[in-house]
Scaffold this motif. Structure first.
Motif, mmCIF file in Angstrom:
data_model
loop_
_atom_site.group_PDB
_atom_site.id
_atom_site.type_symbol
_atom_site.label_atom_id
_atom_site.label_comp_id
_atom_site.label_asym_id
_atom_site.label_seq_id
_atom_site.Cartn_x
_atom_site.Cartn_y
_atom_site.Cartn_z
ATOM 1 N N ARG A 84 0.832 -1.201 0.000
ATOM 2 C CA ARG A 84 0.000 0.000 0.000
ATOM 3 C C ARG A 84 0.865 1.249 0.000
ATOM 4 O O ARG A 84 0.505 2.267 0.572
ATOM 5 N N HIS A 90 7.986 2.510 -1.644
ATOM 6 C CA HIS A 90 7.657 1.114 -1.930
ATOM 7 C C HIS A 90 8.891 0.342 -2.384
ATOM 8 O O HIS A 90 9.171 -0.767 -1.913
ATOM 9 N N ARG A 94 10.699 -2.952 -0.897
ATOM 10 C CA ARG A 94 10.757 -4.172 -1.722
ATOM 11 C C ARG A 94 12.206 -4.663 -1.828
ATOM 12 O O ARG A 94 12.476 -5.865 -1.748
ATOM 13 N N LEU A 147 6.058 -21.517 3.601
ATOM 14 C CA LEU A 147 6.274 -20.116 3.983
ATOM 15 C C LEU A 147 6.942 -20.006 5.352
ATOM 16 O O LEU A 147 7.787 -19.151 5.584
ATOM 17 N N GLU A 239 -2.719 -17.771 -1.017
ATOM 18 C CA GLU A 239 -2.741 -17.711 -2.478
ATOM 19 C C GLU A 239 -2.142 -18.966 -3.118
ATOM 20 O O GLU A 239 -2.761 -19.556 -3.994
ATOM 21 N N LEU A 243 -4.340 -21.483 -5.344
ATOM 22 C CA LEU A 243 -3.963 -21.799 -6.728
ATOM 23 C C LEU A 243 -3.773 -23.307 -6.903
ATOM 24 O O LEU A 243 -4.218 -23.894 -7.896
ATOM 25 N N TYR A 285 -7.865 -6.094 -6.078
ATOM 26 C CA TYR A 285 -7.065 -5.294 -5.146
ATOM 27 C C TYR A 285 -7.329 -3.812 -5.390
ATOM 28 O O TYR A 285 -7.720 -3.407 -6.482
ATOM 29 N N ARG A 287 -6.999 0.482 -5.507
ATOM 30 C CA ARG A 287 -6.175 1.643 -5.859
ATOM 31 C C ARG A 287 -7.020 2.896 -5.644
ATOM 32 O O ARG A 287 -8.240 2.806 -5.548
ATOM 33 N N ALA A 337 -3.006 -12.338 -12.784
ATOM 34 C CA ALA A 337 -3.232 -12.880 -11.437
ATOM 35 C C ALA A 337 -2.139 -12.482 -10.447
ATOM 36 O O ALA A 337 -2.367 -12.501 -9.232
ATOM 37 N N PHE A 338 -0.947 -12.158 -10.943
ATOM 38 C CA PHE A 338 0.121 -11.722 -10.035
ATOM 39 C C PHE A 338 0.277 -10.207 -10.046
ATOM 40 O O PHE A 338 1.308 -9.683 -9.618
ATOM 41 N N GLY A 339 -0.748 -9.498 -10.498
ATOM 42 C CA GLY A 339 -0.669 -8.046 -10.565
ATOM 43 C C GLY A 339 0.249 -7.632 -11.705
ATOM 44 O O GLY A 339 0.520 -8.408 -12.627
ATOM 45 N N HIS A 343 4.195 -3.328 -8.394
ATOM 46 C CA HIS A 343 3.750 -4.225 -7.318
ATOM 47 C C HIS A 343 3.625 -5.684 -7.773
ATOM 48 O O HIS A 343 3.057 -6.501 -7.029
ATOM 49 N N CYS A 345 3.770 -9.374 -8.025
ATOM 50 C CA CYS A 345 3.972 -10.238 -6.856
ATOM 51 C C CYS A 345 5.444 -10.621 -6.647
ATOM 52 O O CYS A 345 6.077 -11.207 -7.532
ATOM 53 N N GLY A 347 6.408 -12.855 -4.665
ATOM 54 C CA GLY A 347 6.495 -14.287 -4.359
ATOM 55 C C GLY A 347 6.111 -15.176 -5.532
ATOM 56 O O GLY A 347 5.932 -16.391 -5.360
#
Ligand code: HEM
Length: 408
Positions: A84, A90, A94, A147, A239, A243, A285, A287, A337-339, A343, A345, A347
């Motif tokens: 966010r 950001h 990251r 994880l 997620e 999946l 998601y 914005r 699906a992963f943006g 941003h 993803c 992962g």
């Protein structure tokens, strides 16, 4: 939302309800997309963007479409994480993840761990026997264990991680503002903080390959570490779990495609992408616009709250032929699906390695007669987050070979 937002030219989808979205959003998305790529949806108090091109535009223009949404549910659920924030802040956060989630670390450290975790969870599934629920008896503990080890949260149990992840993700998707959901989410928030306070000093003294070890050495402020670790727990389990469940469901219900993959396991990579396209685990998601703009021909005021509905974009028929069909042979085109953009993803490689390279091939090799349970129906639910919420399975015990190499 300001009054001016409601007077924009977007069509109003006042027929949409949260219950209907949760049950099956796809007919709703189809009706909306056929009318306009952007709607004002009173039930969720935001514009929903359902067109492929419009979602893509948002992801690639953070100056007009900020991720730093005011009143964000995600910020309330996990704190103010990189998800966010806009650049440059950001990007600093990251970068603090270093290479822990990237292909080289996966090859050097994590693949072997995913393999071991898969063997343990498959043994567990086999011990439960036909009638097991694949989501809760395999996908969820497998994703949580992966994880747990990638993050280095060795002072928490697999069950802790599953509970925290679900509670915080329920908070982040709590568009109906249910107080019980917030109470669970806040409890998870506090428990994660306690676990972090315990483990970070240990990792500072004894560094390893984990994400928390990387964070312990980073110059990022403690509040940001806490928020980013909670965001990663929230998104890093549910997620891949969802999946994996969807990919298995896709193959179990389409025997001809299952046969293709059995003949050529390299196709599991296509299964992964097709499952992500078909039912995006993060379906929407948020914005917020930083200025007046026009998106897909629709005027948007400054401060408009948007939902980027990648679950709908991934079924846009102007991009994907027969979009409602799970089809690993379809023409390859990028799904969302992963943006996307800054941003995208962090992962995504971990998800691909653990699901496409390890879990799917092992599962179908070890249980070749795996099939949906004849008496207990499978369930697929959700819209902000969507996946199989139950997948009871059956198999012929006689066809299951011993699975060599499982740690006892
Ligand atoms: C199938 C599995 C997964 C899916 C579909 C998925 C999807 C996404 C999406 C759509 C975003 C962007 C959201 C936005 O822009 O608001 C995102 C961001 C992120 N994901 Fe994932 N994710 C998955 C697995 C994972 C895993 C396993 C991890 C960690 C190990 C992870 C860590 C992250 C992080 C740290 C971000 C924030 C990236 C940034 O803001 O720059 N994800 N994910």
């Amino acid at each position: 939302m300001t009054d001016s937002a409601t007077t924009a030219t977007a069509p109003v989808a006042d027929w949409v309800t949260i219950v209907d979205l949760y049950t099956d959003p796809f007919p709703i998305y189809r009706r909306m997309r056929e009318e306009s790529p952007v709607h004002w949806v009173p039930a969720v108090n935001r514009y929903l963007v359902t067109g492929y091109d419009a979602c893509h535009t948002i992801d690639n223009d953070q100056e007009t479409y900020s991720a730093d949404e005011s009143g964000s549910l995600m910020k309330r659920a996990v704190g103010h994480s990189m998800l966010r924030r806009d650049d440059p802040r950001h990007l600093d956060e990251r970068k603090s993840y270093g290479g822990v989630l990237k292909p080289r670390a996966i090859k050097q450290h994590w693949n072997q761990i995913f393999d071991e975790n898969c063997r343990v969870q498959l043994d567990r599934l086999l011990a439960i026997g036909p009638g097991a629920d694949l989501v809760w008896d395999f996908c969820a503990p497998y994703a949580a264990e992966n994880l747990r080890q990638v993050m280095g949260l060795v002072n928490a149990t697999n069950q802790d991680l599953q509970r925290w992840s679900q509670a915080m993700i329920n908070g982040a998707g709590n568009y109906s503002d249910d107080p019980l959901v917030w109470a669970e989410s806040e409890r998870a928030f506090d428990e994660v903080d306690t676990a972090l306070d315990e483990i970070l000093p240990l990792l500072r003294r004894n560094p390893d390959h984990s994400l928390l070890s990387q964070m312990a050495a980073s110059p990022i402020a403690m509040d940001s570490i806490r928020a980013n670790m909670k965001m990663t727990i929230a998104g890093g389990i549910n997620e891949p779990r969802d999946l994996l469940g969807i990919a298995v469901w896709g193959l179990l219900t389409r025997p001809e495609q299952r046969a293709l993959v059995a003949a050529d396991p390299a196709l599991y990579s296509l299964v992964f992408d097709e499952a992500a396209r078909w039912v995006a685990p993060i379906g929407m998601y948020p914005r917020e616009t930083t200025r007046e703009t026009v998106l897909g021909g629709i005027e948007l005021p400054r401060g408009a709250h948007l939902g980027v509905v990648v679950g709908a974009a991934n079924r846009d028929p102007s991009v994907f032929e027969n979009p409602n069909t799970f089809d690993i042979t379809r023409e390859k085109k990028p799904h969302q699906a992963f943006g996307g953009g800054t941003h995208f993803c962090a992962g995504a490689w971990v998800a691909r390695a653990s699901v496409a390279d390890v879990a799917l091939p092992h599962l179908f090799n070890v249980i070749p007669t795996l099939r949906p349970h004849p008496d207990r129906p499978a369930r697929e639910e959700g819209w902000v987050f969507r996946g199989m919420t139950s997948l009871p399975v059956d198999w012929d015990r006689s066809t299951v070979p011993a699975f060599p190499g499982s740690p006892s």
